[in-house]
Motif scaffolding. Structure first.
Motif, short mmCIF file in Angstrom:
data_model
loop_
_atom_site.label_atom_id
_atom_site.label_comp_id
_atom_site.label_asym_id
_atom_site.label_seq_id
_atom_site.Cartn_x
_atom_site.Cartn_y
_atom_site.Cartn_z
N ARG A 69 -78.63 -23.13 17.11
CA ARG A 69 -79.14 -22.18 18.17
C ARG A 69 -78.70 -22.83 19.65
N VAL A 70 -79.19 -24.20 19.72
CA VAL A 70 -78.81 -24.88 20.94
C VAL A 70 -77.65 -24.84 21.44
N VAL A 71 -76.52 -25.30 20.54
CA VAL A 71 -75.27 -25.39 20.67
C VAL A 71 -74.67 -23.87 20.94
N GLY A 72 -75.11 -22.90 20.11
CA GLY A 72 -74.52 -21.62 20.55
C GLY A 72 -75.10 -21.27 21.97
N PHE A 73 -76.13 -21.48 22.26
CA PHE A 73 -76.96 -21.55 23.77
C PHE A 73 -75.91 -21.90 24.82
N TYR A 74 -75.44 -23.10 24.48
CA TYR A 74 -74.83 -23.54 25.69
C TYR A 74 -73.41 -23.35 25.60
N ALA A 75 -72.66 -23.03 24.54
CA ALA A 75 -71.52 -22.50 24.54
C ALA A 75 -71.27 -21.12 25.14
N MET A 76 -72.14 -20.29 24.58
CA MET A 76 -72.29 -18.95 25.60
C MET A 76 -72.40 -18.86 26.96
N SER A 77 -73.41 -19.96 27.45
CA SER A 77 -73.54 -20.18 28.83
C SER A 77 -72.29 -20.57 29.36
N ALA A 78 -71.31 -20.99 28.85
CA ALA A 78 -70.11 -21.41 29.36
C ALA A 78 -69.10 -20.44 29.48
N CYS A 79 -69.41 -19.45 29.09
CA CYS A 79 -68.48 -18.04 28.99
C CYS A 79 -68.79 -17.06 30.08
N GLY A 80 -67.82 -16.06 30.83
CA GLY A 80 -67.95 -15.39 31.60
C GLY A 80 -68.37 -15.83 32.92
N GLU A 81 -68.95 -14.94 33.82
CA GLU A 81 -69.31 -15.00 35.05
C GLU A 81 -70.31 -16.51 35.06
N THR A 82 -71.14 -16.53 34.26
CA THR A 82 -72.20 -17.63 34.13
C THR A 82 -71.25 -19.00 34.11
N GLY A 83 -70.35 -18.77 33.15
CA GLY A 83 -69.66 -20.22 33.02
C GLY A 83 -68.81 -20.65 34.08
N ARG A 84 -68.27 -19.40 34.50
CA ARG A 84 -67.51 -19.84 35.76
C ARG A 84 -68.24 -20.30 37.12
N ARG A 85 -69.44 -19.99 37.12
CA ARG A 85 -70.33 -20.25 38.17
C ARG A 85 -70.71 -21.73 38.06
N GLY A 86 -71.00 -22.27 36.91
CA GLY A 86 -71.34 -23.45 36.46
C GLY A 86 -72.67 -23.87 36.53
N CYS A 87 -73.13 -24.99 36.06
CA CYS A 87 -74.45 -25.39 35.70
C CYS A 87 -75.02 -26.27 36.84
N LEU A 88 -76.11 -25.66 37.48
CA LEU A 88 -76.50 -26.25 38.59
C LEU A 88 -77.21 -27.63 38.11
N ALA A 89 -77.62 -27.94 36.93
CA ALA A 89 -77.95 -29.42 36.82
C ALA A 89 -76.75 -30.21 36.55
N ILE A 90 -75.74 -29.80 35.99
CA ILE A 90 -74.56 -30.94 35.47
C ILE A 90 -73.73 -30.86 37.05
N GLY A 91 -73.70 -29.77 37.95
CA GLY A 91 -72.78 -29.87 39.12
C GLY A 91 -73.61 -30.44 40.25
N ALA A 92 -74.44 -29.38 41.05
CA ALA A 92 -74.95 -29.74 42.26
C ALA A 92 -75.89 -31.13 42.14
N ALA A 93 -76.80 -31.07 41.03
CA ALA A 93 -77.67 -32.20 40.81
C ALA A 93 -77.03 -33.59 40.82
N VAL A 94 -76.00 -33.64 39.98
CA VAL A 94 -75.18 -34.75 39.59
C VAL A 94 -74.79 -35.42 41.03
N GLU A 95 -74.48 -34.45 41.78
CA GLU A 95 -74.14 -34.89 43.28
C GLU A 95 -74.96 -35.90 43.83
N LEU A 96 -76.15 -35.87 43.54
CA LEU A 96 -77.38 -36.68 44.22
C LEU A 96 -77.90 -37.64 43.52
N VAL A 97 -77.56 -37.77 42.24
CA VAL A 97 -78.61 -38.86 41.41
C VAL A 97 -78.23 -40.22 41.84
N LEU A 98 -77.00 -40.64 42.43
CA LEU A 98 -77.05 -41.92 42.97
C LEU A 98 -77.65 -42.34 44.23
#
Length: 203
Positions: A96-125
Motif C-alpha cells: 500500500r505504501v509503495v503503491g501510494f507513492y507510485a500513484m502520486s508520481a502519476c498525472g498532474e500531482t506527479g508532474r508538480r512534484g513532491c514538496l518534501a523532496i523538491g523545495a525542502a531539499v533546497e534548504l536542508v544544507l
C-alpha cells in the motif's frame, strides 16, 4: 501546525482568509517552482492574498514555507493512513505504501512534484530547522517500513531472510526516487510496474 506565534500577533482579530486554502495554494507553487524559485509576489497571487495579509500571518517567505511543509506532510500522512487502514499483513502494508507513492508520481500531482523532496531539499544544507523537519519525517517513514517488514515476517507474508533495516532503506530510496521520476510524464506508464518490481525483494 503550531500557529501560536501568529495568534499572539493577532489576538482579538478574526482571520481574514482560510488558512488551509492559502497553504494548499502555497504547497502547489512551492512544489512546482521550488523554494528559491518562488517569490513573495507569486505567493501573493497564488494564495489570493495581499502582501499585507501575508505579512500579518507570516513573518516572511520562509515562514510561509514551513507552514506549507507541515500541512503537506500532514495531508500526505492522513491519505497514507487511509490507504493502510484495510491492509492486514505486513507485505500488504508495504504494498500500500509503495503503491501510494507510485500513484502520486502519476498525472498532474506527479508532474508538480513532491514538496518534501523538491523545495525542502533546497534548504536542508542551509537551514537547520528545516533539515531537522525533513530528517525527522524521513526517519519516521524508514522506521515504519521496517516495522511493516517485521510484521510481515511474523505473519508469514515476507520471507525470513529479508534484512528489515536494509530493506526498509532500499524501499525508502525507491519512494523518493519515484517522485522525482514523476516530474516528467515520459515514465508515467512504468510507475505501477516499477512498484510491482520493487515489491519482489520481499518474496
Amino acid at each position: 501546525m503550531n500557529f501560536g506565534s501568529i495568534s499572539n500577533r493577532r489576538v482579538g482579530r478574526p482571520r481574514e482568509f482560510d488558512m488551509n486554502q492559502a497553504l494548499d495554494a502555497a504547497i502547489r507553487i512551492f512544489s512546482e517552482k521550488g523554494y528559491h524559485g518562488t517569490s513573495i509576489a507569486e505567493l501573493k497571487t497564488e494564495m489570493g492574498l495581499t502582501a499585507g495579509s501575508i505579512y500579518k500571518a507570516f513573518r516572511d517567505k520562509r515562514d510561509v514555507f514551513v507552514a506549507a511543509y507541515d500541512r503537506y506532510k500532514q495531508i500526505r500522512a492522513d491519505l497514507l493512513d487511509q490507504a493502510l487502514s484495510s491492509a492486514s499483513t505486513g507485505r500488504e502494508k508495504i504494498a500500500r505504501v509503495v503503491g501510494f507513492y507510485a500513484m502520486s508520481a502519476c498525472g498532474e500531482t506527479g508532474r508538480r512534484g513532491c514538496l518534501a523532496i523538491g523545495a525542502a531539499v533546497e534548504l536542508v544544507l542551509s537551514d537547520a530547522e528545516i533539515a531537522d523537519r525533513v530528517g525527522g519525517h524521513n526517519r519516521k517513514l524508514v522506521a515504519r517500513l521496517e516495522g511493516f517488514i517485521r510484521d510481515g515476517q511474523l505473519d508469514g507474508s515476507i520471507r525470513q531472510d529479508v534484512d528489515p533495516a536494509a530493506t526498509a532503506l532500499a524501499l525508502f530510496s525507491y519512494l523518493q526516487g519515484v517522485r522525482i521520476a514523476g516530474k516528467t510524464a515520459e515514465l508515467e506508464s512504468q510507475m505501477l510496474p516499477s512498484a510491482e518490481a520493487v515489491l519482489r525483494i520481499l518474496d
